[in-house]
Design an enzyme around this catalytic site. Structure first.
Site, PDB file in Angstrom:
ATOM      1  N   ALA A   1      25.272  45.478  33.987  1.00 28.23           N
ATOM      2  CA  ALA A   1      25.089  45.514  32.629  1.00 28.23           C
ATOM      3  C   ALA A   1      26.158  44.548  32.221  1.00 28.23           C
ATOM      4  CB  ALA A   1      24.961  46.675  31.997  1.00 28.23           C
TER       5      ALA A   1
ATOM      6  N   ASN B   1      48.994  52.834  34.300  1.00 24.89           N
ATOM      7  CA  ASN B   1      48.198  52.138  35.339  1.00 24.89           C
ATOM      8  C   ASN B   1      49.397  51.412  36.080  1.00 24.89           C
ATOM      9  OD1 ASN B   1      45.916  51.593  36.653  1.00 24.89           O
ATOM     10  ND2 ASN B   1      45.531  49.889  35.584  1.00 24.89           N
TER      11      ASN B   1
ATOM     12  N   ASP C   1      27.101  41.556  32.848  1.00 21.86           N
ATOM     13  CA  ASP C   1      27.749  40.465  33.501  1.00 21.86           C
ATOM     14  C   ASP C   1      27.075  39.091  33.130  1.00 21.86           C
ATOM     15  OD1 ASP C   1      29.482  41.872  34.846  1.00 21.86           O
ATOM     16  OD2 ASP C   1      28.442  41.514  36.820  1.00 21.86           O
TER      17      ASP C   1
ATOM     18  N   LYS D   1      40.198  42.483  22.627  1.00 18.85           N
ATOM     19  CA  LYS D   1      41.018  41.328  22.890  1.00 18.85           C
ATOM     20  C   LYS D   1      40.638  40.275  21.807  1.00 18.85           C
ATOM     21  CE  LYS D   1      43.156  42.397  26.519  1.00 18.85           C
ATOM     22  NZ  LYS D   1      44.582  42.705  26.598  1.00 18.85           N
TER      23      LYS D   1
ATOM     24  N   PHE E   1      51.589  42.386  27.716  1.00 14.30           N
ATOM     25  CA  PHE E   1      50.540  42.637  28.717  1.00 14.30           C
ATOM     26  C   PHE E   1      49.729  44.119  28.468  1.00 14.30           C
ATOM     27  CE2 PHE E   1      53.455  40.020  31.376  1.00 14.30           C
ATOM     28  CZ  PHE E   1      52.616  39.116  31.687  1.00 14.30           C
ATOM     29  N   ALA E   2      50.528  45.060  27.958  1.00 15.67           N
ATOM     30  CA  ALA E   2      50.053  46.439  27.823  1.00 15.67           C
ATOM     31  C   ALA E   2      48.870  46.482  27.169  1.00 15.67           C
ATOM     32  CB  ALA E   2      51.235  47.392  27.121  1.00 15.67           C
TER      33      ALA E   2
ATOM     34  N   SER F   1      41.550  37.061  27.463  1.00 13.65           N
ATOM     35  CA  SER F   1      40.692  37.086  28.494  1.00 13.65           C
ATOM     36  C   SER F   1      39.438  35.839  28.185  1.00 13.65           C
ATOM     37  CB  SER F   1      40.053  38.445  28.752  1.00 13.65           C
ATOM     38  OG  SER F   1      39.138  38.329  29.659  1.00 13.65           O
TER      39      SER F   1
ATOM     40  N   ASP G   1      56.883  50.144  29.812  1.00 19.13           N
ATOM     41  CA  ASP G   1      55.724  50.235  30.407  1.00 19.13           C
ATOM     42  C   ASP G   1      55.579  51.918  30.469  1.00 19.13           C
ATOM     43  OD1 ASP G   1      53.851  48.727  32.567  1.00 19.13           O
ATOM     44  OD2 ASP G   1      53.539  50.838  32.589  1.00 19.13           O
TER      45      ASP G   1
ATOM     46  N   TYR H   1      36.306  46.708  25.314  1.00 11.97           N
ATOM     47  CA  TYR H   1      37.522  46.141  25.910  1.00 11.97           C
ATOM     48  C   TYR H   1      37.584  44.722  25.349  1.00 11.97           C
ATOM     49  CZ  TYR H   1      40.425  43.489  29.115  1.00 11.97           C
ATOM     50  OH  TYR H   1      41.272  42.426  29.561  1.00 11.97           O
TER      51      TYR H   1
HETATM   52  P1  NAD Z   1      47.520  46.426  34.716  1.00 12.88           P
HETATM   53  O1  NAD Z   1      46.707  47.616  34.192  1.00 12.88           O
HETATM   54  O2  NAD Z   1      47.974  46.528  36.029  1.00 12.88           O
HETATM   55  O3  NAD Z   1      48.720  46.498  33.542  1.00 12.88           O
HETATM   56  C1  NAD Z   1      48.868  46.896  32.357  1.00 12.88           C
HETATM   57  C2  NAD Z   1      50.069  47.468  32.108  1.00 12.88           C
HETATM   58  O4  NAD Z   1      50.344  48.108  30.869  1.00 12.88           O
HETATM   59  C3  NAD Z   1      50.083  48.853  33.167  1.00 12.88           C
HETATM   60  O5  NAD Z   1      51.466  48.878  33.872  1.00 12.88           O
HETATM   61  C4  NAD Z   1      50.020  50.033  32.185  1.00 12.88           C
HETATM   62  O6  NAD Z   1      50.822  51.148  32.733  1.00 12.88           O
HETATM   63  C5  NAD Z   1      50.536  49.409  30.938  1.00 12.88           C
HETATM   64  N1  NAD Z   1      50.264  49.829  29.619  1.00 12.88           N
HETATM   65  C6  NAD Z   1      49.055  50.264  29.396  1.00 12.88           C
HETATM   66  N2  NAD Z   1      49.028  50.744  27.926  1.00 12.88           N
HETATM   67  C7  NAD Z   1      50.132  51.013  27.692  1.00 12.88           C
HETATM   68  C8  NAD Z   1      51.044  51.281  26.450  1.00 12.88           C
HETATM   69  N3  NAD Z   1      50.166  52.045  25.474  1.00 12.88           N
HETATM   70  N4  NAD Z   1      52.227  51.334  26.572  1.00 12.88           N
HETATM   71  C9  NAD Z   1      52.975  51.074  27.737  1.00 12.88           C
HETATM   72  N5  NAD Z   1      52.320  50.454  28.690  1.00 12.88           N
HETATM   73  C10 NAD Z   1      51.185  50.421  28.808  1.00 12.88           C
HETATM   74  O7  NAD Z   1      46.582  45.350  34.078  1.00 12.88           O
HETATM   75  P2  NAD Z   1      46.812  43.694  34.300  1.00 12.88           P
HETATM   76  O8  NAD Z   1      45.651  43.165  35.288  1.00 12.88           O
HETATM   77  O9  NAD Z   1      48.178  43.494  34.847  1.00 12.88           O
HETATM   78  O10 NAD Z   1      46.686  43.220  32.864  1.00 12.88           O
HETATM   79  C11 NAD Z   1      47.679  42.610  32.253  1.00 12.88           C
HETATM   80  C12 NAD Z   1      47.030  42.403  30.710  1.00 12.88           C
HETATM   81  O11 NAD Z   1      46.140  41.054  31.240  1.00 12.88           O
HETATM   82  C13 NAD Z   1      46.192  43.434  30.183  1.00 12.88           C
HETATM   83  O12 NAD Z   1      46.464  43.161  28.697  1.00 12.88           O
HETATM   84  C14 NAD Z   1      44.755  43.077  30.527  1.00 12.88           C
HETATM   85  O13 NAD Z   1      43.671  43.254  29.605  1.00 12.88           O
HETATM   86  C15 NAD Z   1      44.769  41.449  30.428  1.00 12.88           C
HETATM   87  N6  NAD Z   1      43.828  40.697  31.316  1.00 12.88           N
HETATM   88  C16 NAD Z   1      43.631  41.049  32.784  1.00 12.88           C
HETATM   89  C17 NAD Z   1      42.384  40.589  33.513  1.00 12.88           C
HETATM   90  C18 NAD Z   1      42.395  40.984  34.829  1.00 12.88           C
HETATM   91  O14 NAD Z   1      41.338  40.714  35.624  1.00 12.88           O
HETATM   92  N7  NAD Z   1      43.421  41.732  35.645  1.00 12.88           N
HETATM   93  C19 NAD Z   1      41.775  39.681  32.926  1.00 12.88           C
HETATM   94  C20 NAD Z   1      41.992  39.179  31.675  1.00 12.88           C
HETATM   95  C21 NAD Z   1      43.048  39.723  30.722  1.00 12.88           C
HETATM   96  N1  UDP Z   2      30.900  41.959  41.475  1.00 12.07           N
HETATM   97  C1  UDP Z   2      30.076  42.264  42.644  1.00 12.07           C
HETATM   98  N2  UDP Z   2      30.186  43.659  43.163  1.00 12.07           N
HETATM   99  C2  UDP Z   2      31.347  44.267  42.916  1.00 12.07           C
HETATM  100  C3  UDP Z   2      32.444  43.896  41.695  1.00 12.07           C
HETATM  101  C4  UDP Z   2      31.972  42.620  41.153  1.00 12.07           C
HETATM  102  O1  UDP Z   2      28.992  41.858  43.010  1.00 12.07           O
HETATM  103  O2  UDP Z   2      31.730  45.478  43.210  1.00 12.07           O
HETATM  104  C5  UDP Z   2      30.519  40.661  41.065  1.00 12.07           C
HETATM  105  C6  UDP Z   2      30.224  40.583  39.581  1.00 12.07           C
HETATM  106  O3  UDP Z   2      28.946  40.952  39.213  1.00 12.07           O
HETATM  107  C7  UDP Z   2      30.967  39.242  39.169  1.00 12.07           C
HETATM  108  C8  UDP Z   2      31.935  38.743  39.954  1.00 12.07           C
HETATM  109  O4  UDP Z   2      31.726  39.769  41.363  1.00 12.07           O
HETATM  110  O5  UDP Z   2      29.744  38.256  39.458  1.00 12.07           O
HETATM  111  C9  UDP Z   2      33.521  39.172  39.573  1.00 12.07           C
HETATM  112  O6  UDP Z   2      33.458  40.446  39.024  1.00 12.07           O
HETATM  113  P1  UDP Z   2      34.767  41.102  38.373  1.00 12.07           P
HETATM  114  O7  UDP Z   2      34.509  42.672  38.020  1.00 12.07           O
HETATM  115  O8  UDP Z   2      35.699  41.101  39.589  1.00 12.07           O
HETATM  116  O9  UDP Z   2      35.331  40.205  37.253  1.00 12.07           O
HETATM  117  P2  UDP Z   2      34.639  39.817  35.919  1.00 12.07           P
HETATM  118  O10 UDP Z   2      34.372  38.462  35.883  1.00 12.07           O
HETATM  119  O11 UDP Z   2      33.432  40.641  35.810  1.00 12.07           O
HETATM  120  O12 UDP Z   2      35.656  40.309  34.789  1.00 12.07           O
END
Ligand code: NAD
Ligand code: UDP
Length: 344
Positions: A293, A35, A295, A153, A80-81, A124, A31, A149
């Site tokens: 926007a 973040n 959503d 993915k 995950f990164a 995602s 890592d 973003y």
């Molecule tokens: P997070 O930001 O907490 O974790 C990501 C980690 O990756 C962080 O610790 C960051 O420091 C590290 N990182 C980022 N770029 C890097 C790099 N170039 N080299 C090394 N480390 C790096 O996010 P999370 O919520 O734990 O998400 C993890 C994964 O799941 C991500 O790929 C994210 O896109 C995906 N994801 C998250 C969600 C969500 O809602 N949290 C939903 C769908 C998919």
């Molecule tokens: N949302 C909201 N207020 C906020 C953040 C999110 O009303 O400050 C709503 C957003 O419109 C969606 C739901 O909450 O309907 C989940 O949003 P989030 O950003 O957590 O996840 P998303 O599904 O967009 O990835």
């Protein structure tokens, strides 16, 4: 198995490290802390008794990857990164594609060099765009993404499928997460968003904690039961266990394996606010605002495939997710920087 977790210090990564240790695997974290906070490692030790091995650095650093693969016999990588802020990705697309796409390509190339042929990729539900019907199953079309973003993915999914076709002895596991929330029941690890949260739950907990004035609910005119957006919220520990189960069942089976990780249930923004108030006793003042926007009205999973093939399903219900998110927020008002942290 020895599992390399890129981004393993992040929200989902840290919970997955704990669940891998619980299941007898050996996690190794890479890592760059862009973040995440290094204190997460000591928190993981408080929960599991194990301080996981850490490489601090960037997934785009080839020399570091070579060193990691030389120094450890890695059986599989969970990747995950990534950068994950949707709005930021619209403003800084090149930074997002470099980190999320170029970073993944470099990782795959170095895995290939090292002979590591098993990867789990954090995808995602955003890859499904705006489906016409619910619930969403894995055969729904993908690619109609609405921001860089989401596109990063989707691109990585396609690239990994092509790679697996060219190298059929690889196992590529693509996990499409719905909305991960909650925190470890110990209150020791959880989500620490950078600045003002974009996601609903961290915003709600910060309003309840008095750090933010009120919640803006984005839209109350959606074609849903109460007019607010509906999502499939999944406890982060269930999600983490989904990774362990996917590795146990599929890491040694060549092919591309795609699974939704969700609960199959949709809750509206108002459901979340009401459940939060009921479970925590805290008030969450809110105002209705314009739709945000990009959503969509509703999004929830058909989680049957993961149940059938991985023998995994989410166990934790919404009240538990919310109690755990609040427990984390209360115990750690300043996230991992909190000096006054008390073990639960
Ligand atoms: P997070 O930001 O907490 O974790 C990501 C980690 O990756 C962080 O610790 C960051 O420091 C590290 N990182 C980022 N770029 C890097 C790099 N170039 N080299 C090394 N480390 C790096 O996010 P999370 O919520 O734990 O998400 C993890 C994964 O799941 C991500 O790929 C994210 O896109 C995906 N994801 C998250 C969600 C969500 O809602 N949290 C939903 C769908 C998919
Ligand atoms: N949302 C909201 N207020 C906020 C953040 C999110 O009303 O400050 C709503 C957003 O419109 C969606 C739901 O909450 O309907 C989940 O949003 P989030 O950003 O957590 O996840 P998303 O599904 O967009 O990835």
């Amino acid at each position: 198995m020895n599992i390399l977790l890129t981004g393993g210090a992040g929200f989902i990564g840290a919970h997955t490290v704990v669940e891998l240790l619980n299941a007898g695997h050996t996690p190794i974290i890479l890592d760059n802390f862009c973040n995440a906070h290094p204190n997460v490692l000591t928190r993981i030790k408080m929960i599991t008794g194990v301080l996981p091995k850490l490489y601090q650095g960037d997934v785009r650093d080839r020399e570091l990857l070579k060193r990691i693969f030389n120094e450890n016999k890695i059986d599989s990588v969970i990747h995950f990164a990534a950068l994950k802020a949707v709005g930021e990705s619209v403003a800084q697309p090149l930074r997002y594609y470099d980190n999320n796409v170029s970073g993944s390509l470099i990782l795959l190339e170095e895995m290939q060099q090292a002979g590591v042929k098993s990867i789990v990729f954090s995808s995602s539900a955003t890859v499904y765009g705006e489906p016409k019907t619910m619930p969403i199953n894995e055969n729904f079309p993908t690619g109609a993404t609405t921001n860089p973003y989401g596109t990063s993915k989707h691109m990585m999914e396609r690239i990994m499928m092509d790679m697996q076709r060219a190298q059929p002895d690889w196992s590529v596991i693509i996990l499409r997460y719905f909305n991960p929330i909650g925190a470890h029941a110990s209150g020791k690890i959880g989500e620490q968003p950078n600045g003002i949260p974009n996601n609903l739950l961290p915003y709600v907990t910060q309003v309840a904690a008095g750090k933010l004035k009120e919640l803006s609910i984005f839209g109350n005119d959606y074609p849903t039961a109460d007019g607010t957006g509906v999502r499939d919220y999944i406890h982060v520990v269930d999600l983490a266990q989904g990774h362990v189960q996917a590795l146990n069942v599929k890491a040694r089976e060549a092919g591309t394996h795609i699974y939704n990780l969700g609960t199959g249930k949709g809750y509206s923004v108002l459901d979340i606010v009401q459940t939060f108030e009921r479970e925590t006793g805290q008030r969450v003042p809110y105002v209705f605002k314009e739709r945000r926007a990009g959503d969509i009205a509703e999004c929830y999973a058909d989680p049957q495939k993961a149940w059938r093939e991985l023998n995994w399903q989410a166990k934790r219900q919404l009240p538990e997710m919310i109690r755990d998110a609040w427990h984390w927020q209360k115990n750690n008002p300043n996230g991992y920087e909190n000096e006054t942290f008390q073990a639960a």
